[in-house]
Write a protein that holds these residues in place. Structure first.
Motif, mmCIF file in Angstrom:
data_model
loop_
_atom_site.group_PDB
_atom_site.id
_atom_site.type_symbol
_atom_site.label_atom_id
_atom_site.label_comp_id
_atom_site.label_asym_id
_atom_site.label_seq_id
_atom_site.Cartn_x
_atom_site.Cartn_y
_atom_site.Cartn_z
ATOM 1 N N LEU A 150 -13.494 7.684 -16.645
ATOM 2 C CA LEU A 150 -14.855 7.130 -16.489
ATOM 3 C C LEU A 150 -15.930 8.522 -16.659
ATOM 4 O O LEU A 150 -15.975 9.300 -15.620
ATOM 5 C CB LEU A 150 -15.383 6.362 -15.120
ATOM 6 C CG LEU A 150 -14.596 5.028 -15.107
ATOM 7 C CD1 LEU A 150 -14.678 4.495 -13.649
ATOM 8 C CD2 LEU A 150 -14.850 4.076 -16.405
ATOM 9 N N ALA A 185 -26.697 4.139 -12.755
ATOM 10 C CA ALA A 185 -25.234 4.650 -13.153
ATOM 11 C C ALA A 185 -24.773 3.271 -13.943
ATOM 12 O O ALA A 185 -25.297 2.086 -13.935
ATOM 13 C CB ALA A 185 -24.509 4.644 -11.973
ATOM 14 N N ARG A 186 -23.731 3.500 -14.612
ATOM 15 C CA ARG A 186 -23.151 2.176 -15.239
ATOM 16 C C ARG A 186 -22.001 1.527 -14.256
ATOM 17 O O ARG A 186 -21.486 2.180 -13.360
ATOM 18 C CB ARG A 186 -21.986 2.937 -16.348
ATOM 19 C CG ARG A 186 -21.232 1.635 -17.156
ATOM 20 C CD ARG A 186 -20.508 2.431 -18.094
ATOM 21 N NE ARG A 186 -19.565 3.419 -17.867
ATOM 22 C CZ ARG A 186 -18.721 3.948 -18.672
ATOM 23 N NH1 ARG A 186 -18.741 3.184 -20.041
ATOM 24 N NH2 ARG A 186 -17.984 4.627 -18.529
ATOM 25 N N TYR A 187 -22.084 0.237 -14.296
ATOM 26 C CA TYR A 187 -21.476 -0.719 -13.470
ATOM 27 C C TYR A 187 -20.261 -0.836 -13.894
ATOM 28 O O TYR A 187 -20.075 -1.464 -15.262
ATOM 29 C CB TYR A 187 -22.392 -1.860 -13.073
ATOM 30 C CG TYR A 187 -21.629 -2.815 -12.310
ATOM 31 C CD1 TYR A 187 -21.332 -2.815 -10.875
ATOM 32 C CD2 TYR A 187 -21.064 -4.162 -12.962
ATOM 33 C CE1 TYR A 187 -20.499 -3.907 -10.310
ATOM 34 C CE2 TYR A 187 -20.306 -5.046 -11.957
ATOM 35 C CZ TYR A 187 -20.196 -5.051 -10.958
ATOM 36 O OH TYR A 187 -19.655 -5.836 -10.424
ATOM 37 N N VAL A 188 -19.083 -0.767 -13.168
ATOM 38 C CA VAL A 188 -17.502 -0.821 -13.812
ATOM 39 C C VAL A 188 -17.205 -1.745 -12.891
ATOM 40 O O VAL A 188 -16.932 -1.553 -11.709
ATOM 41 C CB VAL A 188 -17.160 0.332 -14.178
ATOM 42 C CG1 VAL A 188 -15.588 0.157 -14.615
ATOM 43 C CG2 VAL A 188 -17.784 1.379 -14.995
ATOM 44 N N ASN A 223 -21.062 6.586 -12.493
ATOM 45 C CA ASN A 223 -20.536 5.059 -12.405
ATOM 46 C C ASN A 223 -20.680 4.511 -11.113
ATOM 47 O O ASN A 223 -20.528 5.440 -10.177
ATOM 48 C CB ASN A 223 -19.153 4.840 -13.096
ATOM 49 C CG ASN A 223 -19.079 5.603 -14.230
ATOM 50 O OD1 ASN A 223 -19.291 4.955 -15.607
ATOM 51 N ND2 ASN A 223 -18.613 6.770 -14.507
ATOM 52 N N GLU A 231 -20.800 -1.884 -20.267
ATOM 53 C CA GLU A 231 -21.885 -1.118 -20.371
ATOM 54 C C GLU A 231 -23.373 -1.493 -19.480
ATOM 55 O O GLU A 231 -24.188 -0.923 -19.861
ATOM 56 C CB GLU A 231 -22.443 -1.056 -21.745
ATOM 57 C CG GLU A 231 -21.299 -0.329 -22.718
ATOM 58 C CD GLU A 231 -21.031 1.006 -22.586
ATOM 59 O OE1 GLU A 231 -21.865 1.627 -22.244
ATOM 60 O OE2 GLU A 231 -19.760 1.507 -22.499
ATOM 61 N N GLN A 275 -25.804 -1.525 -16.758
ATOM 62 C CA GLN A 275 -26.451 -0.485 -15.796
ATOM 63 C C GLN A 275 -26.890 -1.177 -14.529
ATOM 64 O O GLN A 275 -27.401 -2.132 -14.432
ATOM 65 C CB GLN A 275 -27.532 0.400 -16.451
ATOM 66 C CG GLN A 275 -27.085 0.896 -17.728
ATOM 67 C CD GLN A 275 -26.371 2.249 -17.607
ATOM 68 O OE1 GLN A 275 -26.766 2.965 -16.746
ATOM 69 N NE2 GLN A 275 -25.289 2.293 -18.103
#
Length: 377
Positions: free
Chosen positions: A137, A20-23, A141, A6, A8
């Protein structure tokens, strides 16, 4: 599927603040700094940014991003320090450090993924590959491009499968996060070794299910296959279904050994006793040889009279100074086991023939063995 962070990531783009969310499939925190950049960014400038820990959120052409990643890889490799084969363990540790640093730099080239799609110019439809690896997703992201490329590669393996000669050319379809059975040496050993009498076999750490499938192909009536990774259980179930073997296999998720005893227990643990840096590396690295030791410790209590344990193991750890042959034999003895017979195969990996591989001095000598173990009592 790996847990989705989760975390960011924030950066400025066209005068506006973006978030954005970092995946990342490797896990870990989001980069502390990020800049937006596109086709105008040179490889040298990108290398300077990434070397300083600054992530690059790509806004340009998708194929140019791939070329940039390749250019960064070449710059990193040019700075690689030669390894000293006179001290194999030190050379191996230095190699792993270089690989980790390389992965860290390349992992800073990020691409946007919006509602499962990559919204870059000339980007192909990657939604299926991404969803198979990390689920859908939603929203905005950013994902390391090297991860996206790994998702795509895994998707192709899963779609096309790997032909297995020991299964009369039938294919095994690995899922993302499950080691693909591209090496045939260890599979051929299981296909060649004389089977002990009995109807039930255990396949410990089944992965894609390829070894269990070979045992069933050879006439074993029933196999109980275990794994502690949910992706592997799903992958094996998929492959058994494709091969029409589901009714003869029981899949058990959790510990190494299932309940009961068998006439044959097969185990192909990770071959190198070292810490895994990522979940994908867990198929290669076995910290302190824990899985190997658990297999040996539990074998005597899970074999039927006259049964055998088949340990499939490379001696690469010996050539890297990570484990000696004498130590391995001492482990057998301490577990009340003896080697009844051993079957060897030369390695089939390309690295064993690649003189440019930093670990060629060890990989070129590697032998993969199937040790048939029985009780020494």
């Amino acid at each position: 599927m790996p847990p989705i962070s989760e975390a960011q990531l924030s950066w400025d783009e066209a005068g506006a603040k973006r978030r954005a969310r970092y995946v990342s499939a490797r896990g870990g925190p989001a980069p502390k700094r990020a800049v937006a950049a596109g086709d105008e960014l040179t490889a040298d400038a990108a290398f300077r940014l990434a070397s300083q820990g600054t992530a690059i959120v790509w806004t340009g052409d998708y194929h140019n991003a791939r070329q940039l990643l390749q250019a960064l890889g070449r710059r990193i490799d040019k700075r690689r320090t030669p390894l000293d084969p006179a001290d194999p363990a030190a050379a191996f540790n230095a190699f792993r450090l270089m690989q980790a640093q390389r992965a860290g730099i390349l992992g800073l080239v990020l691409v946007p993924v919006t509602d499962g799609a990559v919204p870059l110019r000339r980007a192909p439809d990657l939604r299926a590959a991404i969803e198979e690896a990390v689920g859908r997703l939603e929203g905005d992201n950013v994902v390391p491009l090297r991860d996206v490329l790994a998702f795509v590669s895994a998707h192709e393996w899963r779609k096309n499968g790997v032909a297995i000669p020991a299964l009369d050319g039938a294919t095994i379809h690995p899922h993302y996060g499950v080691f693909p059975p591209t090496r045939q040496d260890y599979i051929e050993l299981v296909a060649r070794a004389p089977l002990p009498a009995g109807d039930v076999a255990f396949d410990l750490g089944t992965g894609s299910g390829v070894l269990a499938a070979v045992l069933l192909q050879r006439g074993v009536a029933r196999v109980v296959a275990t794994d502690n990774v949910p992706q592997a259980i799903a992958c094996a179930a998929d492959n058994f279904g494709r091969l029409g073997l589901s009714e003869r296999v029981t899949l058990v998720e959790g510990g190494l050994y299932p309940e009961g005893k068998a006439s044959l227990v097969v185990c192909n643990p990770p071959w190198l006793p070292a810490k895994a840096g990522t979940s994908m590396e867990a198929a290669v690295y076995d910290p302190d040889g824990a899985m190997l030791q658990a297999f040996l410790d539990g074998l005597g209590n899970h074999l039927l009279p006259g049964g055998e344990g088949w340990l499939i193991l490379s001696d690469l750890a010996e050539h890297l100074g990570l484990r000696s042959r004498a130590r391995l034999l001492a482990q057998f003895s301490a577990s009340g086991l003896e080697v009844l017979w051993r079957l060897d195969a030369p390695p089939s990996s390309k690295a064993a023939r690649d003189r440019d591989d930093p670990l060629y001095f060890a990989r070129s000598k590697e032998v993969v063995s199937l040790s048939r173990l029985g009780s020494s009592a």
